[in-house]
Design a protein around this motif. Structure first.
Motif: not given
Length: 493
Positions: A360-373
């Protein structure tokens, strides 16, 4: 920093501190203390941190976990700071035998070694839960401020103020290592930023392009066969009459259920990840972390995909998934969840929840800072069915983060740290040619003080792991190059 950040199969991070940014891989933590040692060679300690380093009016604090070993320390020696990432810190990184690369350097240079857990991961809980409101305190900037405060307090406590501190990290923590030198040059003397994705991007379609090239390097027919297999899977999965057969073919734990386009994208992404993850960690020496999935390699993939006795490419792909599930992941069947079931797990805000260990935490970071999808939007890759829209919508579904907010956050990250144009000194950037994450990293030297080490034929964070006799010569040379740079930089003021 191993992730299709939204799809998380287990609660342990794929590689901490080389936590990779792609997926979570199962790690057996039952024996983190090195074999043959009756007592740990490190100590577990805690430090008090501010909840919000950027708001002087907020006096709330929390306790951050760290490990320390003085085994190799000699008075006057440097201080090595290993940065944790999107999962619990793994004590295997403090094990003396086999020693990972940073401990080998520490032994030669007489370094005192610390390993610091990232806020909100592992046992380092700044808030009572993982509600979206609380996760606003989870960011790379707050994590870097934690490191700066750690360095300041520990240096004062231990008389290390005048010592030279070197930051280490792999994948996302590799980026944090580089950024700690960029943002706090008065505190961090040098940094080793392994497999560090310095460029934030929403659509990381290059990831699968590297997967294609890595498979082709083993056998030019291999990615073509994977593509044929996946094209067939995509066609068959459109017809509900095929669900029973697909369930059997891939040894799914429950009957395939497709009730929405997101369900379809979810299962396609999950099945493709078997190859994606294999490529990312190809032949890496990760046994010391107690990672279960270590023997499955690109050679395994291509060996199965070119075995005509298994049937057409679709059945070969299914055979590889079954092989990896049972032989390498040690699971009786391939876990099959619907998109909504996984969404409910990710929405659980408890640290003890299904994804409270880091998903959950890393998903939040990808959605707010990094993307990386890692999307299938490029034509130069073997998969299909999980494009950008699928990933972007998950940010909305999980955290009510709009596409506009997502893109703005990624732009701010690149503006704040410089992306590929980072400007600092004394940072080295090792990357592997078959690691998909090198596409977001520094692979050509920017200057003498910002050198890149591009290691042909190696995967994610390979230079960080313990050395072994079968290492490629260029990997051995890369580790030695890093050591020579450390020697040189530690002589500089």
């Amino acid at each position: 920093m191993a992730f299709q950040a939204i799809i998380v199969f287990t609660l342990a991070c794929l590689c901490v501190p080389c936590d990779g940014n792609r997926k979570f891989i199962e790690i057996d933590r039952s024996n983190d203390v090195p074999k043959g040692k009756s007592e740990p060679v490190f100590q577990e300690q805690w430090i008090t941190q501010k909840l919000d380093h950027f708001n002087g009016a907020d006096s709330r604090v929390w306790d951050q976990k760290f490990l320390v070993t003085e085994t190799h320390y000699r008075a006057g020696g440097p201080v090595f700071l290993m940065i944790g990432g999107e999962g619990p810190i793994n004590a295997g990184w403090m094990a003396m035998n086999p020693g990972s690369a940073w401990l080998t350097y520490a032994k030669k240079l007489g370094a005192l070694c610390f390993m610091v857990e990232h806020r909100f991961y592992g046992d380092s809980h700044p808030t009572v839960d993982l509600s979206t409101e609380n996760l606003r305190f989870l960011s790379s900037q707050q994590a870097l401020a934690d490191l700066a405060h750690f360095r300041t307090v520990i240096a004062k406590q231990r008389g290390l103020t005048n010592s030279k501190w070197v930051a280490f990290g792999g994948s996302y923590p590799g980026a944090l290592a580089a950024w700690s030198r960029l943002k706090y040059p008065h505190l961090i003397h040098a940094a080793v930023a392994s497999s560090a994705p310095l460029h934030a991007t929403v659509n990381f379609s290059e990831y699968l392009e590297v997967v294609w090239r890595a498979l082709a390097a083993e056998n030019p027919e291999c990615p073509l066969l994977v593509k044929k297999a996946f094209d067939t899977l995509q066609e068959r999965i459109k017809d509900p009459n095929n669900y029973d057969n697909i369930t059997k073919d891939f040894n799914l734990c429950s009957k395939l259920q497709i009730q929405s386009e997101k369900d379809r994208a979810y299962i396609l992404d999950a099945l493709a990840d078997n190859i994606m993850n294999t490529v990312q960690y190809n032949n890496d020496n990760r046994e010391f972390e107690h990672v279960l999935d270590t023997n499955c390699t690109i050679k395994t993939v291509c060996g199965v995909m070119t075995d005509a006795s298994l049937g057409d490419p679709y059945y070969r792909f299914a055979a590889f998934v079954r092989l990896r599930t049972i032989t390498h992941l040690l699971k009786p069947c391939f876990k099959d969840l619907t998109y909504n079931a996984n969404l409910q797990d990710l929405r659980n805000t408890s640290y003890s929840g299904p994804h409270g260990g880091g998903g959950r935490q890393w998903t939040y970071q990808t959605c707010t800072e990094f993307g990386y999808f890692q999307t299938t939007d490029s034509p130069n890759q073997p998969f299909g069915g999980f494009g950008l829209q699928y990933h972007v919508e998950q940010c909305q579904d999980n955290f009510n983060i709009s596409a506009k907010t997502l893109y703005a956050g990624i732009d701010q990250t690149n503006e704040n740290y410089g992306s590929y144009n980072i400007r600092a000194t004394r940072i080295v950037f090792p990357n592997g040619s078959i690691d998909p994450w090198h596409a977001l990293g520094i692979t050509s030297s920017i200057s003498d003080d910002l050198p890149a080490i591009f290691i042909k034929g190696t995967a994610h964070c390979a230079n960080m792991y313990p050395a072994r006799a079968e290492d490629l010569p260029q990997l051995t040379l890369a580790r030695e190059h890093v050591f020579q740079l450390l020697q040189k930089w530690l002589k500089e003021k």
